[in-house]
Design an enzyme around this catalytic site. Structure first.
Site, mmCIF file in Angstrom:
data_model
loop_
_atom_site.group_PDB
_atom_site.id
_atom_site.type_symbol
_atom_site.label_atom_id
_atom_site.label_comp_id
_atom_site.label_asym_id
_atom_site.label_seq_id
_atom_site.Cartn_x
_atom_site.Cartn_y
_atom_site.Cartn_z
ATOM 1 N N ALA A 56 32.500 37.842 34.047
ATOM 2 C CA ALA A 56 31.580 38.090 32.932
ATOM 3 C C ALA A 56 30.664 39.283 33.187
ATOM 4 O O ALA A 56 30.299 40.010 32.259
ATOM 5 C CB ALA A 56 30.751 36.834 32.670
ATOM 6 N N ALA A 80 33.293 32.534 30.585
ATOM 7 C CA ALA A 80 32.771 31.200 30.912
ATOM 8 C C ALA A 80 32.052 31.301 32.241
ATOM 9 O O ALA A 80 32.689 31.541 33.282
ATOM 10 C CB ALA A 80 33.910 30.188 30.986
ATOM 11 N N HIS A 88 23.336 32.447 41.839
ATOM 12 C CA HIS A 88 24.176 33.524 41.295
ATOM 13 C C HIS A 88 24.374 33.367 39.790
ATOM 14 O O HIS A 88 24.346 34.331 39.031
ATOM 15 C CB HIS A 88 25.532 33.514 42.005
ATOM 16 C CG HIS A 88 26.323 34.749 41.788
ATOM 17 N ND1 HIS A 88 27.582 34.751 41.242
ATOM 18 C CD2 HIS A 88 26.035 36.048 42.030
ATOM 19 C CE1 HIS A 88 28.025 35.982 41.151
ATOM 20 N NE2 HIS A 88 27.116 36.793 41.629
ATOM 21 N N PHE A 113 28.576 37.506 21.117
ATOM 22 C CA PHE A 113 28.333 36.883 22.429
ATOM 23 C C PHE A 113 29.092 35.559 22.513
ATOM 24 O O PHE A 113 28.576 34.511 22.109
ATOM 25 C CB PHE A 113 26.831 36.676 22.625
ATOM 26 C CG PHE A 113 26.471 36.122 23.977
ATOM 27 C CD1 PHE A 113 25.971 34.832 24.099
ATOM 28 C CD2 PHE A 113 26.635 36.872 25.123
ATOM 29 C CE1 PHE A 113 25.629 34.318 25.349
ATOM 30 C CE2 PHE A 113 26.296 36.363 26.376
ATOM 31 C CZ PHE A 113 25.793 35.082 26.483
HETATM 32 N N1 LIG Z 1 30.688 32.701 38.852
HETATM 33 C C1 LIG Z 1 31.227 33.320 37.742
HETATM 34 C C2 LIG Z 1 31.473 34.677 37.705
HETATM 35 N N2 LIG Z 1 31.172 35.447 38.800
HETATM 36 C C3 LIG Z 1 31.756 36.764 38.983
HETATM 37 C C4 LIG Z 1 30.958 37.869 38.281
HETATM 38 O O1 LIG Z 1 31.073 37.762 36.871
HETATM 39 C C5 LIG Z 1 31.482 39.239 38.704
HETATM 40 O O2 LIG Z 1 32.832 39.352 38.311
HETATM 41 C C6 LIG Z 1 31.365 39.448 40.202
HETATM 42 O O3 LIG Z 1 30.022 39.204 40.604
HETATM 43 C C7 LIG Z 1 31.790 40.876 40.619
HETATM 44 O O4 LIG Z 1 31.008 41.831 39.940
HETATM 45 N N3 LIG Z 1 32.000 35.253 36.605
HETATM 46 C C8 LIG Z 1 32.302 34.497 35.493
HETATM 47 O O5 LIG Z 1 32.812 35.027 34.494
HETATM 48 N N4 LIG Z 1 32.062 33.149 35.511
HETATM 49 C C9 LIG Z 1 31.521 32.538 36.591
HETATM 50 O O6 LIG Z 1 31.311 31.288 36.581
HETATM 51 C C1 LIG Z 2 28.221 31.543 38.071
HETATM 52 C C2 LIG Z 2 28.616 31.841 39.446
HETATM 53 O O1 LIG Z 2 28.542 32.952 39.909
HETATM 54 C C3 LIG Z 2 28.916 30.663 40.296
HETATM 55 O O2 LIG Z 2 30.046 30.021 39.774
HETATM 56 C C4 LIG Z 2 29.176 31.046 41.740
HETATM 57 O O3 LIG Z 2 29.179 29.833 42.450
HETATM 58 P P1 LIG Z 2 28.168 29.678 43.703
HETATM 59 O O4 LIG Z 2 26.764 29.770 43.137
HETATM 60 O O5 LIG Z 2 28.469 28.294 44.257
HETATM 61 O O6 LIG Z 2 28.484 30.793 44.662
#
Ligand SMILES: Nc1c(NC[C@H](O)[C@H](O)[C@H](O)CO)[nH]c(=O)[nH]c1=O
Ligand SMILES: CC(=O)[C@@H](O)COP(=O)(O)O
Length: 155
Positions: A56, A80, A88, A113
């Site tokens: 995302a 999602a 994070h 969105f």
């Molecule tokens: N934890 C989720 C992520 N994390 C990845 C970030 O969006 C991004 O791709 C990464 O930090 C590299 O820049 N992305 C989602 O779409 N959903 C998550 O639950």
């Molecule tokens: C939304 C996120 O980046 C999350 O899913 C990453 O999981 P964590 O907080 O356990 O590293």
């Protein structure tokens, strides 16, 4: 009193979809919902483009590229973000929502969105085509309405 409205009927509409691959088992359902809504409301399949990004956080950049390309009447952002065990989640959600809003305002076309932000997987499943509907479908209808509303205002 003149009331501007955007009917949910598409005429020659071109739509770009940018979708995050993270949690793809959810996001693929959002993409399918958006495509279903667009086609059911007379958007031609050949007028729908789909771009996948890693997560995302990468959505705003590609949404911006699509929006500024001049090829689309609207862009739909789908993803999602599901809370994990660190903070994070908060940073991703904040930057993605702010980024998408900025893209829409800076590019002058609707950027919808459709990134669901949930506490757990069950909530995400509920919003991807089960008891809470399909947020991708909803965003697609909103995109058609917004395009028609803008067309009416700018007549
Ligand atoms: N934890 C989720 C992520 N994390 C990845 C970030 O969006 C991004 O791709 C990464 O930090 C590299 O820049 N992305 C989602 O779409 N959903 C998550 O639950
Ligand atoms: C939304 C996120 O980046 C999350 O899913 C990453 O999981 P964590 O907080 O356990 O590293």
């Amino acid at each position: 009193m003149n009331v501007f409205e955007g009917k949910v009927v598409s005429e020659g509409m071109k739509v770009g979809i940018v979708a995050a691959r993270f949690n793809e088992f959810i996001v693929s359902k959002l993409v399918a919902g958006a495509q279903d809504a667009l086609v059911r409301h007379d958007v031609k399949e050949e007028d729908i483009d789909l771009a996948w990004v890693p997560g995302a956080f990468e959505i705003p950049l590609i949404a911006s590229k699509m929006a500024k390309s001049g090829k689309y009447d609207a862009v739909i952002a789908l993803g999602a973000v599901i809370r994990g065990s660190t903070t994070h989640y908060d940073y991703v959600c904040s930057e993605v929502s702010k980024g998408i809003a900025n893209v829409s305002l800076n590019s002058d076309i609707p950027v919808m969105f459709g990134v669901i932000t949930t506490e757990n997987i069950e909530q995400a499943i509920e919003r991807a085509g089960t008891k809470a509907g399909n947020k991708g479908y909803d965003c697609a209808l909103g995109a058609i309405e917004m395009v028609n509303l803008i067309r009416n205002i700018e007549k």
